[in-house]
Enzyme design. Structure first.
Site, PDB file in Angstrom:
ATOM      1  N   HIS A  41     -10.919 -47.524 -10.411  1.00  0.00           N
ATOM      2  CA  HIS A  41     -10.966 -46.109 -10.808  1.00  0.00           C
ATOM      3  C   HIS A  41     -10.252 -45.287  -9.750  1.00  0.00           C
ATOM      4  O   HIS A  41     -10.812 -44.941  -8.699  1.00  0.00           O
ATOM      5  CB  HIS A  41     -12.401 -45.604 -10.978  1.00  0.00           C
ATOM      6  CG  HIS A  41     -12.454 -44.209 -11.530  1.00  0.00           C
ATOM      7  ND1 HIS A  41     -12.614 -43.951 -12.872  1.00  0.00           N
ATOM      8  CD2 HIS A  41     -12.342 -42.993 -10.928  1.00  0.00           C
ATOM      9  CE1 HIS A  41     -12.618 -42.641 -13.075  1.00  0.00           C
ATOM     10  NE2 HIS A  41     -12.446 -42.036 -11.903  1.00  0.00           N
ATOM     11  N   ASP A  43     -11.960 -43.576  -6.668  1.00  0.00           N
ATOM     12  CA  ASP A  43     -11.773 -42.229  -7.223  1.00  0.00           C
ATOM     13  C   ASP A  43     -10.680 -41.459  -6.482  1.00  0.00           C
ATOM     14  O   ASP A  43     -10.538 -40.244  -6.650  1.00  0.00           O
ATOM     15  CB  ASP A  43     -13.075 -41.417  -7.241  1.00  0.00           C
ATOM     16  CG  ASP A  43     -12.965 -40.132  -8.067  1.00  0.00           C
ATOM     17  OD1 ASP A  43     -12.341 -40.188  -9.146  1.00  0.00           O
ATOM     18  OD2 ASP A  43     -13.489 -39.096  -7.641  1.00  0.00           O
TER      19      ASP A  43
END
Length: 294
Positions: free
Chosen positions: A27, A249
């Site tokens: 991610h 992230d």
């Protein structure tokens, strides 16, 4: 034009934890570069450039082998920056797109050829203006074989989301566990509700990610080293070891106030997945099964 936001650490530390061979940062995002890939006119934030070169340098610095690049909301439904980064990865990246609900089958096939393996539906009102559930379900029913749906929402609308999630005909991945309040602990109401969702379908996956968001001081947490996050999330990873994937992230959209050190984020991994077996599943086996099964 609003000021552009720098949301990533300028010199992340080298993590103490060494990921297993083949580990995937499942991610992460790319921003621009804006001169080549303009941001959406509807974007709720305007970031500084954080393109493929920066992402891949960070991947190597942190000890990872692959990336899954998730289309950032600032680029809207133009996936050009994500596709460009995948194309430049030498086969070491796959992606998740954001698409217009009227997308054609030919365009979905083009995205598949470019390394996309899922679509993201965002329900955070601070990031998107609308989230048409019926249109999203139509798209979900037309996805190429092997794709999945990624959903981003906050814990306070989980029960409202349940019928929509139940109707999705492909596997589902929940970004950041639906943003639970980790200060409630591992058996608090948010985590209990999330376990109920996971128990409702065997093909719902989750990302035990974003300690910097979920355990931030401004959210009532303790901040780095994110002890509340570790305590709340480790039991979830242990209970559902075959349905979790992990990511940094990076470049941490909208985190300009409390920019996290990515080395510290990586060092959270052994705190939520303490055994080599859990680490192998979280970082290698699970993301490879979801994104590189072909």
């Amino acid at each position: 034009m609003p000021d552009r936001i720098t949301s990533w650490h300028p010199s992340p530390s080298k993590p103490k934890f060494v990921p297993p061979p083949g580990a995937v940062d499942a991610h992460c995002h790319v921003f621009g570069p804006m001169a080549q890939f303009p941001f959406s006119a509807k974007a709720k934030y305007l970031p500084e450039d954080a393109g493929a070169d920066k992402l891949f340098a960070l991947r190597d610095h942190l000890g990872f082998s692959r990336n899954v690049i998730v289309q950032a909301s600032c680029h809207g439904t133009d996936n050009s920056a994500t596709l460009d980064a995948i194309a430049r990865s030498n086969g070491r990246a796959r992606g998740v797109a954001v698409v217009d609900p009227v997308i054609t089958g030919d365009e979905l096939a083009r995205l598949h050829g470019g390394g996309i393996r899922g679509v993201r539906f965002n329900f955070l009102k601070r990031l998107v203006d609308s989230a048409p559930k019926d249109a999203f379900l139509d798209v979900a029913g037309r996805l190429p074989v092997g794709w999945h749906v990624v959903i981003y929402f906050e814990a306070d609308i989980l029960e409202e989301m349940r019928p929509f999630i139940d109707a999705i005909p492909v596997p589902v991945v929940i970004d950041h566990m639906g943003r639970p309040d980790v200060t409630q602990g591992p058996v608090g109401p948010d985590m209990r509700a999330f376990r109920s969702l996971l128990d409702s379908r065997e093909d719902i996956w989750f990302k035990p990610t974003c300690p910097d968001r979920l355990d931030a001081i401004k959210e009532g947490g303790k901040g780095d080293p994110w002890d509340d996050f570790a305590a709340a999330v480790a039991p979830l990873v242990a209970e559902y070891p075959d349905r979790c994937i992990w990511g940094t992230d990076w470049p941490h959209p909208n985190m300009e106030d409390e920019i996290p050190d990515d080395g510290h984020i990586v060092d959270m991994i052994p705190r939520i997945a303490p055994t080599p077996e859990l680490q192998q599943a979280l970082l290698v086996d699970n993301p490879m099964r979801l994104y590189w099964s072909d």
